[in-house]
Design a protein around this motif. Structure first.
Motif, PDB file in Angstrom:
ATOM      1  N   LEU A 113       0.831  -1.204   0.000  1.00 36.96           N
ATOM      2  CA  LEU A 113       0.000   0.000   0.000  1.00 36.96           C
ATOM      3  C   LEU A 113       0.869   1.258   0.000  1.00 36.96           C
ATOM      4  CD1 LEU A 113      -2.921   1.079   0.208  1.00 36.96           C
ATOM      5  CD2 LEU A 113      -2.586   1.111   2.683  1.00 36.96           C
ATOM      6  N   PHE A 114       1.894   1.292   0.824  1.00 39.97           N
ATOM      7  CA  PHE A 114       2.826   2.410   0.901  1.00 39.97           C
ATOM      8  C   PHE A 114       3.483   2.672  -0.461  1.00 39.97           C
ATOM      9  CE2 PHE A 114       7.327   3.546   1.421  1.00 39.97           C
ATOM     10  CZ  PHE A 114       7.214   4.782   2.034  1.00 39.97           C
ATOM     11  N   TYR A 115       4.011   1.626  -1.068  1.00 35.75           N
ATOM     12  CA  TYR A 115       4.690   1.801  -2.348  1.00 35.75           C
ATOM     13  C   TYR A 115       3.726   2.182  -3.466  1.00 35.75           C
ATOM     14  CZ  TYR A 115       9.145   0.216  -0.595  1.00 35.75           C
ATOM     15  OH  TYR A 115      10.328   0.111   0.099  1.00 35.75           O
ATOM     16  N   ILE A 120       1.995   6.097  -7.412  1.00 43.07           N
ATOM     17  CA  ILE A 120       0.896   6.834  -8.057  1.00 43.07           C
ATOM     18  C   ILE A 120       1.086   8.338  -7.887  1.00 43.07           C
ATOM     19  CG2 ILE A 120      -1.583   7.310  -7.900  1.00 43.07           C
ATOM     20  CD1 ILE A 120      -1.937   4.297  -7.321  1.00 43.07           C
ATOM     21  N   THR A 121       1.458   8.760  -6.681  1.00 45.50           N
ATOM     22  CA  THR A 121       1.658  10.200  -6.486  1.00 45.50           C
ATOM     23  C   THR A 121       2.863  10.711  -7.265  1.00 45.50           C
ATOM     24  OG1 THR A 121       2.913   9.787  -4.462  1.00 45.50           O
ATOM     25  CG2 THR A 121       0.561  10.296  -4.227  1.00 45.50           C
ATOM     26  N   LEU A 123       3.813   9.594 -10.129  1.00 49.76           N
ATOM     27  CA  LEU A 123       3.424   9.625 -11.544  1.00 49.76           C
ATOM     28  C   LEU A 123       2.522  10.816 -11.861  1.00 49.76           C
ATOM     29  CD1 LEU A 123       2.712   5.877 -12.363  1.00 49.76           C
ATOM     30  CD2 LEU A 123       4.578   7.290 -13.224  1.00 49.76           C
ATOM     31  N   PHE A 124       1.553  11.082 -11.001  1.00 49.46           N
ATOM     32  CA  PHE A 124       0.565  12.108 -11.320  1.00 49.46           C
ATOM     33  C   PHE A 124       0.935  13.517 -10.851  1.00 49.46           C
ATOM     34  CE2 PHE A 124      -2.289   8.322 -11.430  1.00 49.46           C
ATOM     35  CZ  PHE A 124      -2.549   8.392 -12.781  1.00 49.46           C
ATOM     36  N   LEU A 125       1.524  13.631  -9.686  1.00 48.54           N
ATOM     37  CA  LEU A 125       1.789  14.959  -9.152  1.00 48.54           C
ATOM     38  C   LEU A 125       3.061  15.589  -9.713  1.00 48.54           C
ATOM     39  CD1 LEU A 125       0.753  14.482  -5.424  1.00 48.54           C
ATOM     40  CD2 LEU A 125      -0.568  15.460  -7.301  1.00 48.54           C
ATOM     41  N   THR A 126       4.006  14.783 -10.078  1.00 49.50           N
ATOM     42  CA  THR A 126       5.266  15.326 -10.596  1.00 49.50           C
ATOM     43  C   THR A 126       5.486  14.930 -12.053  1.00 49.50           C
ATOM     44  OG1 THR A 126       6.489  13.401  -9.805  1.00 49.50           O
ATOM     45  CG2 THR A 126       6.334  15.302  -8.311  1.00 49.50           C
ATOM     46  N   SER A 127       4.407  14.807 -12.817  1.00 47.42           N
ATOM     47  CA  SER A 127       4.541  14.368 -14.213  1.00 47.42           C
ATOM     48  C   SER A 127       5.268  15.388 -15.077  1.00 47.42           C
ATOM     49  CB  SER A 127       3.163  14.068 -14.805  1.00 47.42           C
ATOM     50  OG  SER A 127       2.381  15.241 -14.787  1.00 47.42           O
ATOM     51  N   ASN A 128       5.213  16.674 -14.758  1.00 46.82           N
ATOM     52  CA  ASN A 128       5.920  17.689 -15.544  1.00 46.82           C
ATOM     53  C   ASN A 128       7.269  18.059 -14.926  1.00 46.82           C
ATOM     54  OD1 ASN A 128       4.993  19.008 -13.333  1.00 46.82           O
ATOM     55  ND2 ASN A 128       3.919  20.638 -14.428  1.00 46.82           N
ATOM     56  N   ASN A 129       7.616  17.444 -13.833  1.00 50.72           N
ATOM     57  CA  ASN A 129       8.851  17.753 -13.140  1.00 50.72           C
ATOM     58  C   ASN A 129       9.913  16.697 -13.484  1.00 50.72           C
ATOM     59  OD1 ASN A 129      10.818  18.561 -11.388  1.00 50.72           O
ATOM     60  ND2 ASN A 129       9.507  18.555  -9.565  1.00 50.72           N
ATOM     61  N   SER A 130      11.144  17.112 -13.627  1.00 52.89           N
ATOM     62  CA  SER A 130      12.205  16.163 -13.964  1.00 52.89           C
ATOM     63  C   SER A 130      12.614  15.311 -12.763  1.00 52.89           C
ATOM     64  CB  SER A 130      13.429  16.915 -14.487  1.00 52.89           C
ATOM     65  OG  SER A 130      13.949  17.744 -13.474  1.00 52.89           O
ATOM     66  N   ALA A 131      12.182  15.678 -11.575  1.00 56.30           N
ATOM     67  CA  ALA A 131      12.508  14.892 -10.381  1.00 56.30           C
ATOM     68  C   ALA A 131      11.841  13.529 -10.404  1.00 56.30           C
ATOM     69  CB  ALA A 131      12.110  15.646  -9.129  1.00 56.30           C
ATOM     70  N   SER A 132      10.703  13.393 -11.114  1.00 56.10           N
ATOM     71  CA  SER A 132      10.011  12.110 -11.161  1.00 56.10           C
ATOM     72  C   SER A 132      10.836  11.058 -11.896  1.00 56.10           C
ATOM     73  CB  SER A 132       8.641  12.258 -11.816  1.00 56.10           C
ATOM     74  OG  SER A 132       8.800  12.592 -13.179  1.00 56.10           O
ATOM     75  N   PHE A 133      11.750  11.479 -12.769  1.00 56.41           N
ATOM     76  CA  PHE A 133      12.598  10.519 -13.454  1.00 56.41           C
ATOM     77  C   PHE A 133      13.619   9.891 -12.513  1.00 56.41           C
ATOM     78  CE2 PHE A 133      11.326  13.283 -17.063  1.00 56.41           C
ATOM     79  CZ  PHE A 133      10.654  12.315 -17.786  1.00 56.41           C
ATOM     80  N   PHE A 134      13.889  10.550 -11.389  1.00 59.35           N
ATOM     81  CA  PHE A 134      14.800   9.993 -10.401  1.00 59.35           C
ATOM     82  C   PHE A 134      14.054   9.292  -9.277  1.00 59.35           C
ATOM     83  CE2 PHE A 134      17.186  13.608 -12.189  1.00 59.35           C
ATOM     84  CZ  PHE A 134      18.242  12.897 -12.728  1.00 59.35           C
ATOM     85  N   VAL A 135      12.883   9.805  -8.933  1.00 53.47           N
ATOM     86  CA  VAL A 135      12.123   9.245  -7.816  1.00 53.47           C
ATOM     87  C   VAL A 135      11.532   7.892  -8.177  1.00 53.47           C
ATOM     88  CG1 VAL A 135      10.094   9.581  -6.352  1.00 53.47           C
ATOM     89  CG2 VAL A 135      11.629  11.490  -6.822  1.00 53.47           C
ATOM     90  N   LEU A 136      10.937   7.761  -9.353  1.00 52.33           N
ATOM     91  CA  LEU A 136      10.267   6.524  -9.732  1.00 52.33           C
ATOM     92  C   LEU A 136      11.236   5.345  -9.839  1.00 52.33           C
ATOM     93  CD1 LEU A 136       7.524   5.335 -10.336  1.00 52.33           C
ATOM     94  CD2 LEU A 136       7.898   5.857 -12.741  1.00 52.33           C
ATOM     95  N   PRO A 137      12.377   5.450 -10.517  1.00 53.47           N
ATOM     96  CA  PRO A 137      13.291   4.305 -10.534  1.00 53.47           C
ATOM     97  C   PRO A 137      13.826   3.948  -9.142  1.00 53.47           C
ATOM     98  CG  PRO A 137      13.864   5.821 -12.276  1.00 53.47           C
ATOM     99  CD  PRO A 137      12.822   6.498 -11.442  1.00 53.47           C
ATOM    100  N   PHE A 138      14.114   4.957  -8.325  1.00 52.06           N
ATOM    101  CA  PHE A 138      14.576   4.672  -6.970  1.00 52.06           C
ATOM    102  C   PHE A 138      13.498   3.948  -6.175  1.00 52.06           C
ATOM    103  CE2 PHE A 138      14.677   5.869  -2.487  1.00 52.06           C
ATOM    104  CZ  PHE A 138      15.874   5.276  -2.131  1.00 52.06           C
ATOM    105  N   LEU A 139      12.237   4.381  -6.307  1.00 57.03           N
ATOM    106  CA  LEU A 139      11.152   3.737  -5.592  1.00 57.03           C
ATOM    107  C   LEU A 139      10.971   2.297  -6.039  1.00 57.03           C
ATOM    108  CD1 LEU A 139       9.686   6.040  -3.895  1.00 57.03           C
ATOM    109  CD2 LEU A 139       7.648   5.056  -4.895  1.00 57.03           C
ATOM    110  N   LEU A 140      11.039   2.047  -7.337  1.00 58.16           N
ATOM    111  CA  LEU A 140      10.900   0.681  -7.845  1.00 58.16           C
ATOM    112  C   LEU A 140      12.054  -0.200  -7.374  1.00 58.16           C
ATOM    113  CD1 LEU A 140       9.587   1.408 -11.436  1.00 58.16           C
ATOM    114  CD2 LEU A 140       8.307   0.549  -9.481  1.00 58.16           C
ATOM    115  N   PHE A 141      13.256   0.347  -7.379  1.00 54.53           N
ATOM    116  CA  PHE A 141      14.416  -0.402  -6.902  1.00 54.53           C
ATOM    117  C   PHE A 141      14.288  -0.713  -5.412  1.00 54.53           C
ATOM    118  CE2 PHE A 141      18.724  -0.324  -5.044  1.00 54.53           C
ATOM    119  CZ  PHE A 141      19.220  -1.471  -5.647  1.00 54.53           C
ATOM    120  N   HIS A 142      13.890   0.283  -4.645  1.00 51.82           N
ATOM    121  CA  HIS A 142      13.726   0.104  -3.200  1.00 51.82           C
ATOM    122  C   HIS A 142      12.625  -0.910  -2.907  1.00 51.82           C
ATOM    123  CE1 HIS A 142      12.883   1.220   0.988  1.00 51.82           C
ATOM    124  NE2 HIS A 142      14.169   1.559   1.016  1.00 51.82           N
TER     125      HIS A 142
END
Length: 176
Positions: A113-115, A120-121, A123-142
């Protein structure tokens, strides 16, 4: 759910044949396994016993699991439930080795549930921000590490229990 656990190898079925009578097997079981109801014991590692297993046995059924030891790195999550029958002086044991406990859902459920909320947040909240390209792979790896390591530990526990059970049963039967 049991079918899913069988597919991911957290529950296994095995069949063992031993050249011993049912009465002798029950007697050897009782001498090599400490009587227990397999409930949670808080300070089990501090209890001493020469026996490797704890469990209980009835006329055609037994349950057992490995005793926890202090500083033991072989995590013993697996629990064995088995039915046995005698057929022409040969004992047939049909066992199910289960490494998954329902209390593990208290760990896995909130973690998934946490992940999922964070993915989801991100993907949707930072879709125009370049930080999501670093956050999403780190989250999936973690997430893969935090869910993968317990999965492989439990899976190894089931494999090790199969090996130890077959080895110890044959040792009990052949030892005088």
């Amino acid at each position: 759910m049991t079918d899913f656990l069988r597919k991911i190898h957290l529950v296994k079925d095995i069949s063992i044949q031993l050249p011993v009578s049912k009465i002798d097997f029950i007697q050897k079981f009782r001498s090599h396994v400490d009587e227990s109801d397999l409930s949670f014991v808080p300070f089990e590692v501090f209890q001493s016993s020469k026996n490797e297993y704890k469990g209980n046995i009835s006329n055609n059924y037994f349950e057992l699991k490995k005793r926890r030891k202090l500083f033991d790195t072989n995590y013993s999550f697996a629990k064995v439930t088995a039915h046995f029958s005698e057929d022409s002086n040969r004992l047939n044991i049909e066992a199910e080795i289960n490494g998954f406990r329902k209390r593990m859902l208290l760990f896995a459920g909130p973690m998934v549930l946490f992940y999922s909320i964070f993915i989801i947040t991100s993907l949707f909240l930072t879709s125009n921000n370049s930080a999501s390209f670093f956050v999403l792979p780190f989250l999936l790896f973690h997430m893969s590490i935090m869910l993968g390591i317990p999965y492989f530990i439990i899976r190894r526990s089931v494999k090790r229990m199969i090996y130890d059970l077959e080895r110890d049963f044959h040792y009990w039967v052949t030892k005088n």
